[in-house]
Design a protein around this motif. Structure first.
Motif, PDB file in Angstrom:
ATOM      1  N   ARG A   1       0.832  -1.205   0.000  1.00 48.58           N
ATOM      2  CA  ARG A   1       0.000   0.000   0.000  1.00 48.58           C
ATOM      3  C   ARG A   1       0.867   1.256   0.000  1.00 48.58           C
ATOM      4  O   ARG A   1       0.745   2.131   0.863  1.00 48.58           O
ATOM      5  CB  ARG A   1      -0.983   0.010   1.173  1.00 48.58           C
ATOM      6  CG  ARG A   1      -2.166  -0.921   0.988  1.00 48.58           C
ATOM      7  CD  ARG A   1      -3.260  -0.638   2.009  1.00 48.58           C
ATOM      8  NE  ARG A   1      -3.851   0.672   1.833  1.00 48.58           N
ATOM      9  CZ  ARG A   1      -4.841   0.959   0.978  1.00 48.58           C
ATOM     10  NH1 ARG A   1      -5.336   0.022   0.193  1.00 48.58           N
ATOM     11  NH2 ARG A   1      -5.328   2.182   0.906  1.00 48.58           N
ATOM     12  N   PHE A  54      -7.082  11.134   0.520  1.00 45.31           N
ATOM     13  CA  PHE A  54      -6.699   9.991   1.342  1.00 45.31           C
ATOM     14  C   PHE A  54      -6.434  10.439   2.772  1.00 45.31           C
ATOM     15  O   PHE A  54      -6.174  11.611   3.040  1.00 45.31           O
ATOM     16  CB  PHE A  54      -5.449   9.314   0.760  1.00 45.31           C
ATOM     17  CG  PHE A  54      -5.686   8.651  -0.564  1.00 45.31           C
ATOM     18  CD1 PHE A  54      -5.948   7.298  -0.648  1.00 45.31           C
ATOM     19  CD2 PHE A  54      -5.672   9.396  -1.734  1.00 45.31           C
ATOM     20  CE1 PHE A  54      -6.178   6.697  -1.863  1.00 45.31           C
ATOM     21  CE2 PHE A  54      -5.903   8.801  -2.966  1.00 45.31           C
ATOM     22  CZ  PHE A  54      -6.170   7.436  -3.028  1.00 45.31           C
ATOM     23  N   THR A 105      -5.535   5.619   3.342  1.00 48.33           N
ATOM     24  CA  THR A 105      -6.798   5.004   2.937  1.00 48.33           C
ATOM     25  C   THR A 105      -7.700   6.063   2.321  1.00 48.33           C
ATOM     26  O   THR A 105      -7.760   7.198   2.800  1.00 48.33           O
ATOM     27  CB  THR A 105      -7.503   4.382   4.159  1.00 48.33           C
ATOM     28  OG1 THR A 105      -6.617   3.442   4.780  1.00 48.33           O
ATOM     29  CG2 THR A 105      -8.778   3.670   3.737  1.00 48.33           C
ATOM     30  N   GLY A 106      -8.398   5.689   1.272  1.00 48.06           N
ATOM     31  CA  GLY A 106      -9.282   6.620   0.588  1.00 48.06           C
ATOM     32  C   GLY A 106     -10.342   7.188   1.511  1.00 48.06           C
ATOM     33  O   GLY A 106     -10.983   6.454   2.276  1.00 48.06           O
ATOM     34  N   CYS A 114     -13.120   8.803   0.503  1.00 52.25           N
ATOM     35  CA  CYS A 114     -14.431   8.534  -0.075  1.00 52.25           C
ATOM     36  C   CYS A 114     -15.441   9.644   0.178  1.00 52.25           C
ATOM     37  O   CYS A 114     -16.625   9.393   0.427  1.00 52.25           O
ATOM     38  CB  CYS A 114     -14.989   7.205   0.435  1.00 52.25           C
ATOM     39  SG  CYS A 114     -13.871   5.808   0.171  1.00 52.25           S
ATOM     40  N   ASP A 130     -10.583   1.680  -2.856  1.00 55.43           N
ATOM     41  CA  ASP A 130     -10.837   1.796  -1.426  1.00 55.43           C
ATOM     42  C   ASP A 130     -12.308   2.085  -1.144  1.00 55.43           C
ATOM     43  O   ASP A 130     -12.893   1.543  -0.196  1.00 55.43           O
ATOM     44  CB  ASP A 130      -9.975   2.909  -0.830  1.00 55.43           C
ATOM     45  CG  ASP A 130      -8.549   2.455  -0.561  1.00 55.43           C
ATOM     46  OD1 ASP A 130      -8.239   1.288  -0.845  1.00 55.43           O
ATOM     47  OD2 ASP A 130      -7.747   3.272  -0.075  1.00 55.43           O
ATOM     48  N   CYS A 131     -12.908   2.939  -1.962  1.00 49.73           N
ATOM     49  CA  CYS A 131     -14.309   3.291  -1.729  1.00 49.73           C
ATOM     50  C   CYS A 131     -15.244   2.120  -2.027  1.00 49.73           C
ATOM     51  O   CYS A 131     -16.256   1.928  -1.343  1.00 49.73           O
ATOM     52  CB  CYS A 131     -14.686   4.510  -2.565  1.00 49.73           C
ATOM     53  SG  CYS A 131     -13.837   6.021  -2.038  1.00 49.73           S
ATOM     54  N   ASP A 191     -14.961  -0.176   0.888  1.00 46.86           N
ATOM     55  CA  ASP A 191     -15.660   0.396   2.039  1.00 46.86           C
ATOM     56  C   ASP A 191     -17.172   0.181   1.928  1.00 46.86           C
ATOM     57  O   ASP A 191     -17.837  -0.175   2.916  1.00 46.86           O
ATOM     58  CB  ASP A 191     -15.344   1.885   2.134  1.00 46.86           C
ATOM     59  CG  ASP A 191     -16.008   2.541   3.336  1.00 46.86           C
ATOM     60  OD1 ASP A 191     -15.608   2.242   4.474  1.00 46.86           O
ATOM     61  OD2 ASP A 191     -16.939   3.355   3.133  1.00 46.86           O
TER      62      ASP A 191
END
Length: 293
Positions: free
Chosen positions: A61, A87, A114-115, A117, A160-161, A164
């Motif tokens: 990542r 992010f 991490t995104g 979103c 990532d979204c 999620d």
């Protein structure tokens, strides 16, 4: 002498009455400040940057911040700090990289987080580079914009979204494993609808990877609803490859891609979480059948 001359010139410009009223200590401080001023600052650094990602960075990542020296002097880089508004949790990386003249790229890996979103479009991404000319002693902080729009960052955010949204609607886990000897292991994908889900959730696809082949004795898809919040998909896992090259080169041996559709929307890509019991059962089976210690 030139610096001192400038200091004297500044003092000479003061009105005589004001000059007479200045305390001696203040006058001395004024002369010292002028004397300490550098004749010229270091020239600005010409650095450009792009965000790249190779397989090793994907596994960790990370992004590879590719730095390019656009100036006439080699540049020493001590730190690269990503500023990625879309992010959360990105972190700076300390380094000791030399950017040669001529634009040759030098990659510095950084963690991108991490995104977030968020529905609103964020500001462009950039990096803050702490660097200096190779023969200089003072460091500069240079803010470098990344290309915008940025397809790589957009793709990472979308991944990532999607993950999620899937996690908010359904819990996925492998069920208990049964050893089948030379025929691999039998298990299941357990699907549980969460309280946050707003409609039906369908698992439309589950796949293996470079080491593991998945077979489906029965159905390959399953759906959960408010009336039926649990379902399972039986699977049998066997080795896909036993060559040592596959063992040595695989970067994500326990990643099993899955696609999940929320209501009637297009399926979203994700992966099935794998715990220590899953890893032990799968790895033990693989090494036993492949005869790998």
């Amino acid at each position: 002498m030139r610096v001192l001359s400038r200091a004297v010139a500044v003092v000479d410009l003061l009105p005589a009455a004001l000059l007479a009223a200045l305390p001696a200590a203040l006058l001395a401080a004024l002369l010292a400040a002028c004397d300490a001023a550098p004749e010229s600052p270091d020239p600005p650094l010409a650095i450009s940057a792009t965000a790249e990602q190779w397989r090793v960075h994907e596994v960790n990542r990370q992004l590879a911040i590719a730095l390019h020296n656009e100036g006439p002097t080699p540049i020493r880089v001590a730190r690269v700090e990503p500023v990625l508004p879309s992010f959360e949790g990105e972190t700076a990386a300390d380094t000791d990289a030399l950017l040669p003249v001529g634009g040759l790229r030098v990659d510095v890996p950084v963690t991108f987080g991490t995104g977030g979103c968020t529905p609103a479009r964020s500001a462009p991404s950039r990096v803050i580079v702490t660097a200096r000319p190779e023969n200089a002693t003072s460091w500069q902080k240079v803010t470098v914009d990344l290309p915008d729009p940025n397809p790589l960052l957009d793709q990472l955010l979308a991944i990532d979204c999607a993950a999620d949204r899937v996690e908010q609607s359904v819990t996925l886990a492998f069920g208990p494993w049964q050893d089948l000897g030379p025929d691999g292991v039998r298990g299941s994908l357990e699907i549980t609808r969460t309280a946050a889900a707003t409609g039906a959730v369908r698992v439309t696809e589950l796949d293996g990877n470079v080491l593991y082949r998945l077979a489906f004795p029965g159905r390959r898809e399953a759906a959960v609803t408010a009336a039926r919040p649990r379902a399972s998909i039986p699977i049998v896992v066997t080795p896909l490859r036993c060559d040592l090259h596959a063992f040595a080169e695989v970067k994500k041996p326990f990643e099993f891609p899955v696609r999940v559709a929320l209501d009637d929307a297009e399926p979203l890509a994700g992966t099935v979480p794998v715990d220590e019991d899953d890893r032990t059962a799968l790895d033990t089976m693989l090494r036993r059948i492949c005869k790998v210690p």
